[in-house]
Structures are given as structure tokens and as C-alpha cells.
Write an enzyme that holds these catalytic residues in place. Structure first.
Site, PDB file in Angstrom:
ATOM      1  N   GLU A  12       0.808  -1.217   0.000  1.00  0.00           N
ATOM      2  CA  GLU A  12       0.000   0.000   0.000  1.00  0.00           C
ATOM      3  C   GLU A  12       0.848   1.278   0.000  1.00  0.00           C
ATOM      4  OE1 GLU A  12      -4.148  -1.522   2.061  1.00  0.00           O
ATOM      5  OE2 GLU A  12      -2.442  -1.230   3.390  1.00  0.00           O
ATOM      6  N   GLY A  78     -12.426  -4.081   1.119  1.00  0.00           N
ATOM      7  CA  GLY A  78     -13.462  -4.944   0.564  1.00  0.00           C
ATOM      8  C   GLY A  78     -14.730  -4.121   0.367  1.00  0.00           C
ATOM      9  N   ILE A 152     -12.770 -10.139   6.038  1.00  0.00           N
ATOM     10  CA  ILE A 152     -14.128 -10.637   5.773  1.00  0.00           C
ATOM     11  C   ILE A 152     -14.189 -11.305   4.399  1.00  0.00           C
ATOM     12  CG2 ILE A 152     -16.581 -10.034   5.604  1.00  0.00           C
ATOM     13  CD1 ILE A 152     -15.494  -9.625   8.451  1.00  0.00           C
ATOM     14  N   MET A 172      -9.398  -3.036   7.887  1.00  0.00           N
ATOM     15  CA  MET A 172      -8.936  -3.470   9.210  1.00  0.00           C
ATOM     16  C   MET A 172      -8.159  -2.405   9.996  1.00  0.00           C
ATOM     17  SD  MET A 172      -7.884  -7.405   8.137  1.00  0.00           S
ATOM     18  CE  MET A 172      -7.579  -7.938   9.816  1.00  0.00           C
ATOM     19  N   GLU A 173      -8.131  -1.159   9.522  1.00  0.00           N
ATOM     20  CA  GLU A 173      -7.323  -0.132  10.208  1.00  0.00           C
ATOM     21  C   GLU A 173      -7.968   1.244  10.327  1.00  0.00           C
ATOM     22  OE1 GLU A 173      -6.133  -1.704   7.352  1.00  0.00           O
ATOM     23  OE2 GLU A 173      -4.956  -3.282   8.348  1.00  0.00           O
ATOM     24  N   ASP A 196     -11.646  -6.318  -3.430  1.00  0.00           N
ATOM     25  CA  ASP A 196     -12.448  -7.554  -3.386  1.00  0.00           C
ATOM     26  C   ASP A 196     -13.842  -7.201  -2.871  1.00  0.00           C
ATOM     27  OD1 ASP A 196     -10.561  -7.509  -0.737  1.00  0.00           O
ATOM     28  OD2 ASP A 196     -12.608  -8.128  -0.243  1.00  0.00           O
TER      29      ASP A 196
HETATM   30  C1  3QA Z   1      -5.963  -7.736   4.599  1.00  0.00           C
HETATM   31  C2  3QA Z   1      -5.442  -6.324   4.573  1.00  0.00           C
HETATM   32  C3  3QA Z   1      -5.705  -5.586   5.855  1.00  0.00           C
HETATM   33  O1  3QA Z   1      -4.704  -4.634   6.096  1.00  0.00           O
HETATM   34  C4  3QA Z   1      -7.034  -4.903   5.602  1.00  0.00           C
HETATM   35  C5  3QA Z   1      -6.187  -5.540   3.529  1.00  0.00           C
HETATM   36  C6  3QA Z   1      -9.298  -5.537   1.776  1.00  0.00           C
HETATM   37  N1  3QA Z   1     -10.273  -6.476   1.696  1.00  0.00           N
HETATM   38  C7  3QA Z   1     -10.716  -6.738   2.953  1.00  0.00           C
HETATM   39  C8  3QA Z   1     -11.700  -7.616   3.478  1.00  0.00           C
HETATM   40  N2  3QA Z   1     -11.889  -7.644   4.813  1.00  0.00           N
HETATM   41  C9  3QA Z   1     -11.146  -6.844   5.626  1.00  0.00           C
HETATM   42  N3  3QA Z   1     -10.190  -5.999   5.182  1.00  0.00           N
HETATM   43  C10 3QA Z   1      -9.970  -5.941   3.849  1.00  0.00           C
HETATM   44  N4  3QA Z   1      -6.931  -4.543   4.209  1.00  0.00           N
HETATM   45  C11 3QA Z   1      -5.061  -8.571   5.378  1.00  0.00           C
HETATM   46  S1  3QA Z   1      -5.182 -10.249   5.128  1.00  0.00           S
HETATM   47  C12 3QA Z   1      -4.092 -10.630   3.846  1.00  0.00           C
HETATM   48  C13 3QA Z   1      -2.696 -10.800   4.307  1.00  0.00           C
HETATM   49  O2  3QA Z   1      -1.899 -11.375   3.342  1.00  0.00           O
HETATM   50  C14 3QA Z   1      -8.173  -4.102   3.581  1.00  0.00           C
HETATM   51  C15 3QA Z   1      -9.094  -5.182   3.073  1.00  0.00           C
HETATM   52  N5  3QA Z   1     -12.429  -8.397   2.676  1.00  0.00           N
HETATM   53  C16 3QA Z   1      -0.673 -11.747   3.887  1.00  0.00           C
HETATM   54  C17 3QA Z   1      -0.048 -12.824   3.083  1.00  0.00           C
HETATM   55  O3  3QA Z   1      -0.003 -14.003   3.837  1.00  0.00           O
END
Ligand code: 3QA
Length: 229
Positions: A12, A78, A152, A172-173, A196
Site C-alpha cells: 500500500e 473490501g 471478511i 482493518m485499520e 475484493d
Molecule cells: C488484509 C489487509 C488488511 O490490512 C485490511 C487488507 C481488503 N479487503 C478486505 C476484506 N476484509 C477486511 N479488510 C480488507 N486490508 C489482510 S489479510 C491478507 C494478508 O496477506 C483491507 C481489506 N475483505 C498476507 C499474506 O499471507
């Protein structure tokens, strides 16, 4: 004027750093912060690592240690609102914590005493963003962002968050950063590009679109800096 720009994951902030000059790195509390210049603007840039706790820590360090006077968050999210498609931009009008639950005591979801369910983004930064979108012919949606320590990937969880918080996007932040900035009286802005749809395909889509959507968000943040110079 020093501006903090924050992401959660390295993907990011990587596209942001590519625009920066005079980058110097600092390690504080197990994380790396980059002081950098963009044109005449002094910035501090970091990815916090994933989730509300790391996000709160980084926002606090950027404000207390680096003396950031405004904070911009750039990243992916998401989609909850079905009008949001992969690559679309959404700016938070307000944010909430969907996983905060002391409803056993009669309080609403997302609320704890002396807190509030929604933290509001800075109006001036929002209107600056709208101005930039208009000028550049970019579609920028506005809406409610729900934050929680969960990725999610489930339609029923997503529907619950939509129903309870009227949320348009999920991550998530953002709300954690918002609560910290609100407490320190630092204007903040949370921008996310959709990666997504928080459904059963979310894991796959996220991996596929993390990089491209991160770039969409970062480029918009840079356009906001251009408007500030
Ligand atoms: C997801 C990231 C976290 O910082 C929150 C992406 C995008 N789609 C989402 C969803 N639900 C919740 N949050 C998000 N960000 C971390 S898990 C993947 C880690 O990969 C936003 C977000 N559907 C690490 C590789 O192993």
C-alpha cells in the site's frame, strides 16, 4: 506543514514512496518510518502492519514523535455496497469498529463508554479530495467504512455489517487511525480502492488486485498533495 501518509501493508505504501525525494528511514517500536519530501511538502510515511492495534501504534508515533499535522491513509478495502467495483475509490465520511461489542450491557454495537460509534473524517480534506476528483475526472465515492480485526470473506458477515453499521466498505485499520487522530485533534482522511467484495472469492481477488488497487489509491493521494502545494 508535515503530513503523515499511512498504509497497513508494504504494497500500500510502495507506490507512494516512488514519488518521494530525500527519503530517510527511522526505526521506532519495531516499525520503519520514512521521512520524505514531495515537492515542498514534508511527509512521514509508514505501513503499520495489519489490524487496529498496529494501526493505532503507527498513527500515534506519526503524530507524537514525527509531529504530523494531518494524516492521510491510503490502501485497499473490501466492498460492501454492491455499487463499488474492484478498483473503485471510496473516501470515508465516517468510520466505525464493527468488531467492538459490549452489547451485553445494552450498548449499541461499536460503542464503548466515552467513545462513539462513528468517528468523522475531516471535512476540509474530504472537500479537497472531491475537488481533486472533479479536476482529474476521477470517480470518487464517499461512504461509511467499517473496521475490524477480521478479513471478511463471507457474505453473511458482510450483510450483518451492512445492516448494523450501514457500511459501504470494510477494512482493518481506518477507524483505529480515526480514533487516534480524533483524540489528538489531527485532521485525517481515509482513502481506499476496492480489492475484493468481502465474499467467498475475497481471498483470491485480494491477492490478485492488492497491487493494482493500492496504486489507484496512492496515485489519488499524490494528486491531493499536488493540490496542497
Ligand atoms: C488484509 C489487509 C488488511 O490490512 C485490511 C487488507 C481488503 N479487503 C478486505 C476484506 N476484509 C477486511 N479488510 C480488507 N486490508 C489482510 S489479510 C491478507 C494478508 O496477506 C483491507 C481489506 N475483505 C498476507 C499474506 O499471507
Amino acid at each position: 506543514m508535515k503530513i503523515a501518509i499511512m498504509g497497513a501493508m508494504v504494497e500500500e505504501i510502495k507506490p507512494l514512496l516512488e514519488y518521494m525525494q530525500d527519503i530517510k528511514s527511522f526505526e521506532i517500536a519495531n516499525n520503519i518510518y520514512y521521512k520524505a519530501k514531495y515537492k515542498e511538502i514534508e511527509t512521514v510515511i509508514a505501513y503499520s502492519k495489519i489490524g487496529k492495534v498496529f494501526a493505532s501504534l503507527s498513527a500515534s508515533v506519526m503524530i507524537e514523535h514525527f509531529k504530523a499535522q494531518k494524516l492521510l491513509f491510503s490502501g485497499v478495502a473490501g466492498a460492501i455496497n454492491s455499487s463499488l467495483k474492484i478498483g473503485d475509490l471510496i473516501a470515508a465520511t465516517k468510520l466505525c469498529q464493527h468488531d467492538l461489542d459490549i452489547t451485553a450491557f445494552g450498548h449499541p454495537y461499536g460503542y464503548v463508554p466515552e467513545g462513539k460509534v462513528y468517528v468523522e473524517s475531516d471535512k476540509e480534506l474530504l472537500s479537497l479530495a472531491k475537488k481533486v476528483a472533479k479536476k482529474k475526472g476521477i470517480e470518487l465515492k464517499e461512504g461509511i467504512i467499517a473496521t475490524g480485526d477480521q478479513f471478511i470473506a463471507d457474505s453473511s458477515k458482510k450483510e450483518w455489517i451492512k445492516k448494523v453499521f450501514n457500511a459501504d466498505a470494510i477494512e482493518m485499520e481506518g477507524a483505529a487511525v480515526g480514533v487516534v487522530c480524533d483524540a489528538f485533534d489531527v485532521p485525517f482522511f481515509v482513502l481506499r480502492a476496492i480489492s475484493d467484495a468481502a465474499d467467498m472469492d475475497a481471498g483470491f481477488d485480494f491477492d490478485k488486485f492488492l497491487e493494482s488497487s493500492s496504486k489507484v489509491s496512492a496515485d489519488f493521494i499524490i494528486s491531493m498533495l499536488d493540490e496542497m502545494v
